[in-house]
Scaffold this active site. Sequence first.
Site, mmCIF file in Angstrom:
data_model
loop_
_atom_site.group_PDB
_atom_site.id
_atom_site.type_symbol
_atom_site.label_atom_id
_atom_site.label_comp_id
_atom_site.label_asym_id
_atom_site.label_seq_id
_atom_site.Cartn_x
_atom_site.Cartn_y
_atom_site.Cartn_z
ATOM 1 N N LYS A 35 83.465 7.275 66.431
ATOM 2 C CA LYS A 35 83.385 5.861 66.107
ATOM 3 C C LYS A 35 85.066 5.628 66.648
ATOM 4 O O LYS A 35 85.990 6.370 66.619
ATOM 5 C CB LYS A 35 83.237 5.514 64.812
ATOM 6 N N SER A 70 79.359 -1.090 60.438
ATOM 7 C CA SER A 70 80.330 -1.261 61.494
ATOM 8 C C SER A 70 80.311 -0.107 62.832
ATOM 9 O O SER A 70 80.847 -0.207 63.593
ATOM 10 C CB SER A 70 81.602 -1.253 61.182
ATOM 11 N N SER A 86 78.939 1.270 56.346
ATOM 12 C CA SER A 86 78.978 1.320 57.686
ATOM 13 C C SER A 86 78.349 2.366 58.508
ATOM 14 O O SER A 86 78.309 2.449 59.798
ATOM 15 C CB SER A 86 80.389 0.874 58.214
#
Length: 547
Positions: free
Chosen positions: A137, A212, A236
């Site tokens: 990420k 996210s 997320s």
Amino acid sequence: MLCLMRHQRLLSLSLSRASTRFYGSPSSSDGSEIPKDTYRAPAVRIPTIKKLQEIARQNYLDISDDEMTAYRDHMVKLAKSYDVIDSLKEPTLPVKYPRTPGYRPSKEENPLNAWYWRCDIKGAETGKLQGKTFAVKDNIPVAGVPMMDGSYVLEGYVPEYDATVISRILDAGGRILGKATCEDMCFTGSSFTCAKGAVPNPHNTDHDAGGSSSGSSVLLITDEVDMTLGGDQGGSIRIPSSWSGNVGLKTTYGLVPYTGIVPMNYTVDSVGPMTKNVYDCALLLEVIAGYDGGLDERQPVNLTVPEYTKQLSTELPDIKVGILKEGFDQIKSEEDVDKMVTKAAFQLRDVGAKVEEVSIPAHDSALDVYLPIAFEGAFQLMVNGSGGTGTQNRGFYATSMIDALHRGYRTRINDLAPTIKMLIVFSSYMRRGYGGRYYAKALNLFRDITEAYDKEFQKYDVLIMPTVPFKAPKLPRANSTFSEIYEAALGMLTNTAIFNATGHPALSINTGFSNGLPVGMMIVGKKFDESTVLKVAYAYEKLRDNN
């Protein structure tokens, strides 16, 4: 000729002075030594009396100019300590493996926008993760590789260090192929707020992939990597895992070091594995979990990490499962989601588990209590003058990131997603008007809420509910109102965010598809008992795949 000689002498003196600033103190023309700091810019410039008076008024102080002049004179003396600090070399996190900066992939190479950046970093030649490929990420720093945390605020920042989880993956033989797209400062559960564009659902590109950690899920489903890392402050990891169909684990608070990663809120920050199956999830957790020598104060000192893969089992004879009543039949619940998750939970009886319904009324109000923690906590840490990395803990601080965020919040703040702009205005008002009492009260209340779950964990090994009570919705359109955008960005947290505040581990696993879209089941466990959560998930996965 005399003019030329004079020019050469002046040029020589200028170069000498420049060298003094960067390389040390040469002798002057009369043989005396020039002080080493003569040409060094001060670390801190003390502002004018006028500027100091503005700062005083912002802090409700009424100070005369004469008094402020005395204060300023003393500030000049204090600033010399900052010169000393600025001259000292600070410790940082190690970088062990060679790499090149990589590149931003073209649209043809990146049709779902799931990659932010491509690179190729090979780790150790042996280890548990040998042969495994990774995307991480884009809020997780990888030395020498550009990152932006989904936001123009941080775009252009190139970290000089590897986050601890990156070093652990590389030490175990993993190979990092790039940074996965994430949402704007990671403050959403959707996949349409990244400054570089939306990440559509891989099963139906009209729909949301979840966020996210949006790119982290999509790159798994499209088979571009074997494993990914995600971050989770309100769901997320689990939301994109539910809506895209992979396995995602939010670990117990403090189990995996968050060292060096862009933080959002110290009370809920979490980093964890996202994988295609439960075994890989357990394997990756073995590698990244564990104490980081005090560099992350979220972690307990006596932390131990079992070999999770060796505790997986297809039989659950001693496991008690509670189906959480309040996790179902919510205002936005979809009937097919509730039915599929209920059926999946009861299937565990086929492998020996005892399964029954349980009620925890505190679940109904827990999201309301979480919101001040998320909003005001994120505002204080990310935006309100702390350079985006917070204060008052003794862990590792990434000063280069602090500089980048400090500049970004002052030059690109208007480019933030609308939901974050609203967060800034609302949270600033709450802080100025109410002094943080509701943030503090919410944290106090969560002790009681946590106790309510822990009480049921004395009876049950895990609790089960839908990860998200509805399937992935369609992505919002250009003419959507702010209310529609807000609901699309943050309206899916009813079951996930609670366990960030309580600190319990929670895993999302796919139960199947309805109308072509995945439906996730969330398995929640006792703190630091990821072994049981993974064991139940593994047993269910084998049941699902064999039917």
